[in-house]
Design a protein around this motif. Structure first.
Motif, mmCIF file in Angstrom:
data_model
loop_
_atom_site.group_PDB
_atom_site.id
_atom_site.type_symbol
_atom_site.label_atom_id
_atom_site.label_comp_id
_atom_site.label_asym_id
_atom_site.label_seq_id
_atom_site.Cartn_x
_atom_site.Cartn_y
_atom_site.Cartn_z
ATOM 1 N N VAL A 147 6.489 1.782 5.719
ATOM 2 C CA VAL A 147 6.834 1.741 7.147
ATOM 3 C C VAL A 147 8.153 1.011 7.387
ATOM 4 C CG1 VAL A 147 6.094 1.263 9.536
ATOM 5 C CG2 VAL A 147 4.346 1.681 7.828
ATOM 6 N N TYR A 148 9.071 1.230 8.084
ATOM 7 C CA TYR A 148 10.164 0.857 8.568
ATOM 8 C C TYR A 148 10.422 1.206 10.203
ATOM 9 C CZ TYR A 148 11.934 0.545 3.920
ATOM 10 O OH TYR A 148 11.803 0.238 2.554
ATOM 11 N N GLN A 149 11.039 -0.026 10.755
ATOM 12 C CA GLN A 149 11.303 0.247 12.224
ATOM 13 C C GLN A 149 12.681 0.863 12.161
ATOM 14 O OE1 GLN A 149 12.050 -3.360 14.353
ATOM 15 N NE2 GLN A 149 12.720 -2.352 16.436
ATOM 16 N N MET A 150 12.815 2.143 12.507
ATOM 17 C CA MET A 150 14.055 2.767 12.134
ATOM 18 C C MET A 150 14.293 3.828 13.150
ATOM 19 S SD MET A 150 15.611 4.495 8.567
ATOM 20 C CE MET A 150 16.593 2.829 8.085
ATOM 21 N N ASP A 151 15.272 4.193 13.690
ATOM 22 C CA ASP A 151 15.440 5.352 14.430
ATOM 23 C C ASP A 151 15.701 6.766 13.463
ATOM 24 O OD1 ASP A 151 16.669 7.595 15.844
ATOM 25 O OD2 ASP A 151 17.856 6.191 17.103
ATOM 26 N N ALA A 152 14.937 7.414 13.590
ATOM 27 C CA ALA A 152 14.766 8.865 12.828
ATOM 28 C C ALA A 152 16.204 9.408 12.693
ATOM 29 C CB ALA A 152 13.765 9.657 13.246
ATOM 30 N N ARG A 153 17.109 9.198 13.384
ATOM 31 C CA ARG A 153 18.604 9.664 13.362
ATOM 32 C C ARG A 153 19.271 8.972 12.392
ATOM 33 N NH1 ARG A 153 19.423 9.655 20.004
ATOM 34 N NH2 ARG A 153 18.345 7.760 19.402
ATOM 35 N N ARG A 154 18.634 7.703 11.747
ATOM 36 C CA ARG A 154 19.204 7.003 10.954
ATOM 37 C C ARG A 154 18.818 7.270 9.511
ATOM 38 N NH1 ARG A 154 18.657 1.324 12.816
ATOM 39 N NH2 ARG A 154 19.498 0.955 10.677
ATOM 40 N N VAL A 155 18.055 8.276 9.416
ATOM 41 C CA VAL A 155 17.198 8.418 8.128
ATOM 42 C C VAL A 155 18.105 8.332 6.966
ATOM 43 C CG1 VAL A 155 17.052 10.832 8.155
ATOM 44 C CG2 VAL A 155 15.449 9.646 7.019
ATOM 45 N N ALA A 156 19.226 9.075 6.970
ATOM 46 C CA ALA A 156 20.230 9.087 5.742
ATOM 47 C C ALA A 156 20.467 7.754 5.207
ATOM 48 C CB ALA A 156 21.536 9.893 6.237
ATOM 49 N N GLU A 157 20.338 6.706 5.862
ATOM 50 C CA GLU A 157 20.783 5.129 5.441
ATOM 51 C C GLU A 157 19.585 4.880 4.196
ATOM 52 O OE1 GLU A 157 20.810 2.464 8.564
ATOM 53 O OE2 GLU A 157 22.192 3.738 9.746
ATOM 54 N N LEU A 158 18.515 5.639 4.274
ATOM 55 C CA LEU A 158 17.694 5.210 3.293
ATOM 56 C C LEU A 158 18.063 5.675 2.030
ATOM 57 C CD1 LEU A 158 14.339 6.028 5.421
ATOM 58 C CD2 LEU A 158 15.247 3.900 4.470
ATOM 59 N N GLY A 159 18.762 6.943 1.906
ATOM 60 C CA GLY A 159 19.531 7.374 0.737
ATOM 61 C C GLY A 159 18.327 8.110 0.023
ATOM 62 N N VAL A 160 17.533 8.816 0.747
ATOM 63 C CA VAL A 160 16.209 9.502 0.121
ATOM 64 C C VAL A 160 16.307 10.910 0.363
ATOM 65 C CG1 VAL A 160 13.710 9.493 -0.336
ATOM 66 C CG2 VAL A 160 14.879 7.400 0.212
ATOM 67 N N LYS A 161 16.126 11.975 -0.647
ATOM 68 C CA LYS A 161 15.781 13.197 -0.147
ATOM 69 C C LYS A 161 14.263 13.551 -0.308
ATOM 70 C CE LYS A 161 20.157 14.904 -0.044
ATOM 71 N NZ LYS A 161 20.589 15.503 1.103
ATOM 72 N N PHE A 162 13.911 14.162 0.582
ATOM 73 C CA PHE A 162 12.305 14.104 0.888
ATOM 74 C C PHE A 162 11.879 15.756 0.537
ATOM 75 C CE2 PHE A 162 13.577 10.827 3.439
ATOM 76 C CZ PHE A 162 12.537 9.745 3.171
ATOM 77 N N ASP A 163 10.649 15.926 0.022
ATOM 78 C CA ASP A 163 10.160 17.114 -0.132
ATOM 79 C C ASP A 163 9.532 17.609 1.143
ATOM 80 O OD1 ASP A 163 10.116 17.143 -3.178
ATOM 81 O OD2 ASP A 163 8.912 15.316 -3.146
ATOM 82 N N ARG A 164 8.968 16.949 1.606
ATOM 83 C CA ARG A 164 8.339 17.230 3.141
ATOM 84 C C ARG A 164 8.736 16.564 4.045
ATOM 85 N NH1 ARG A 164 7.704 20.773 -0.148
ATOM 86 N NH2 ARG A 164 5.947 21.629 -0.784
ATOM 87 N N ILE A 165 9.052 16.825 5.483
ATOM 88 C CA ILE A 165 9.326 16.267 6.493
ATOM 89 C C ILE A 165 8.429 16.383 7.723
ATOM 90 C CG2 ILE A 165 11.093 15.255 8.041
ATOM 91 C CD1 ILE A 165 13.249 15.642 5.734
ATOM 92 N N LEU A 166 7.771 15.505 8.077
ATOM 93 C CA LEU A 166 7.073 15.874 9.512
ATOM 94 C C LEU A 166 7.787 15.383 10.686
ATOM 95 C CD1 LEU A 166 4.460 16.657 11.270
ATOM 96 C CD2 LEU A 166 3.780 14.361 10.933
ATOM 97 N N LEU A 167 8.140 16.245 11.868
ATOM 98 C CA LEU A 167 8.802 15.813 13.121
ATOM 99 C C LEU A 167 7.886 15.869 14.026
ATOM 100 C CD1 LEU A 167 12.569 17.531 12.123
ATOM 101 C CD2 LEU A 167 11.695 15.089 11.898
#
Lengths: 294, 157
Positions: free
Chosen positions: A154-174
């Motif tokens: 778990v991270y405290q993070m604005d979803a709009r900053r997800v690119a900062e994690l540097g991860v490509k995801f298989d599935r995304i729940l919005l």
């Protein structure tokens, strides 16, 4: 542009007349923590909580009678089930093949859907759960601990900053922040206006765009709101199809087809693959499944 | 790490956790697996299995750690009646007459896991009087119970 009459007239134009809305409380059994669903149902029944299987959900049950609060039983505290509104149980169930996947839950608190994801993944793979509000993270962590979730960070993070994690995801729940709906909030008509609905829709588009950028090719996004307003639902899906190169997948679940004509404006025909759930036994909901082209 | 294994020893259990898979955030400890570890960057809030926290040099276990200790098999345990189960979850101590089964040490002062008749770990307590002697009054003092999940939720409201 606000008030009960204004919104009810809008819903009529969209083809729905408010009928009796009688929300029923629901639970979802966390299979990872129980040996047998039926056994859990029996245990709750022995405590005075009668359950009735929800026909359109695999693990969902209506609470038809309860002598005590379903949030205050030993079984609840042991994570055997979660109290989760019936329509809210649908989005996560629409992902395919979750085992061992890298999954993003971009607006995760208080964690009902995060727990459902982990349950369907049998605690395999990885869930990255984000939420912008620090104050909600404790509730999320409490939920994960109670339900014995092991695969989530778990991270405290604005979803709009997800690119900062540097991860490509298989599935995304919005399960994006939205305007909600009147069935789940008695004061809804008094506090909502078209202006703030449009503001929310703008934020949702930003979240969608950033998520699409962090999704692997052939990956899936489930986009869900509990809003009945088309600006946050079909119109955002139409925008995503035209601007983010996402395809709307046909889904089979409870609800009506997405609207393809909104107040005279024609939307992309694939928007009908979404599901719109008008309030009734469940609260209002909107669900879309996107796939990113190869 | 030492505090966690020392805590398990208080129940007569020997825990073997892989040190490189334990991550620390401030005073809180988490157990992750090889797949999750690269995702637990410096600024995470919660990761994997929460094991517990250290406050003023004292270790406070999570309920998942208690379950892990219970699964280890050799830990001290008592099984209580259904009637006593909810009282314990509400923070009450356990009367001798409500203890159905004892496993491991019965000695005064030692820690024991508290289990439901279904084999679920409900928390832990400290034995107040040797359980072999058939205690009439309070036999085990409640130290921590899963009702804490509810108390935490109420505190936040």
């Amino acid at each position: 542009m606000s008030g009960k009459e204004f919104f009810l007239r809008r819903y009529e134009k969209l083809g729905w007349k408010p009928s009796d809305v009688k929300l029923k409380q629901a639970i979802r059994i966390n299979s990872t923590n129980v040996v047998d669903d039926e056994e859990t149902v029996k245990r709750l029944q022995s405590r005075g909580i009668k359950l009735e299987k929800i026909s359109f959900l695999e693990k969902g049950y209506w609470i038809s009678q309860a002598k005590l609060s379903p949030g205050a039983t030993t079984e609840y505290l042991l994570g055997m089930y979660s109290i989760q509104e019936a329509a809210a149980q649908i989005p996560v169930s629409l992902f395919t093949n979750l085992k061992d996947k890298i999954v993003l839950d971009s607006c995760a608190a208080p964690g009902g859907k995060t727990v459902q994801l982990a349950d369907l993944m049998h605690n395999s793979g990885v869930i990255v759960a984000l939420d912008i509000e620090r104050s909600k993270l404790a509730a999320l962590a409490n939920h994960l601990e109670r339900c014995r979730i092991r695969n989530t960070v778990v991270y405290q993070m604005d979803a709009r900053r997800v690119a900062e994690l540097g991860v490509k995801f298989d599935r995304i729940l919005l399960d994006v922040p939205c305007s909600g709906n009147f069935a789940a909030d008695n004061n809804w008509f008094a506090k909502r206006s078209l202006k703030d609905i449009k503001a929310n829709a703008g934020i949702q588009r930003e979240i969608l765009a950033k998520a699409a950028g962090s999704l692997k090719n052939d990956g899936e996004i489930i986009y869900a709101t509990c809003s009945l307003e088309p600006e946050e639902d079909e119109m955002n899906v139409d925008w995503a199809v035209r601007n983010l190169h996402l395809q709307v997948e046909d889904i089979e679940c409870y609800g009506e087809k997405g609207l393809t004509e909104i107040f005279g404006k024609k939307l992309h025909r694939s928007v009908e693959n979404c599901r719109r759930i008008w309030p009734g036994q469940t609260q209002g909901f909107f669900i879309c499944k996107f796939r990113k082209g190869g | 790490m030492k505090k966690i294994t020392a805590f398990a020893r208080e129940f007569g259990a020997k825990l073997e956790l892989r040190r490189n898979l334990i991550v620390k955030k401030n005073n809180r400890y988490f157990l992750v697996d090889e797949k999750l570890k690269p995702f637990a960057l410096d600024n995470f809030y919660f990761a994997g299995i929460y094991l517990g926290k250290v406050k003023k040099s004292k270790f406070f276990p999570s309920f998942e750690l208690l379950r892990i200790i219970a699964e280890e098999g050799k830990a001290n345990q008592i099984t209580i009646t259904e009637r006593a189960e909810w009282l314990f979850i509400c923070g009450r101590d356990i009367f001798g007459k409500n203890i159905l089964k004892v496993k491991g040490s019965t000695k005064r002062g030692v820690h024991t896991l508290v289990m439901s008749k279904h084999g679920d770990c409900l928390g832990f307590g400290r034995i107040l009087h040797d359980l072999k002697d058939g205690v009439a009054g309070v036999a085990v003092k409640n130290v921590s119970d899963i009702g804490d999940f509810l108390r935490r939720e109420r505190q936040r409201r």
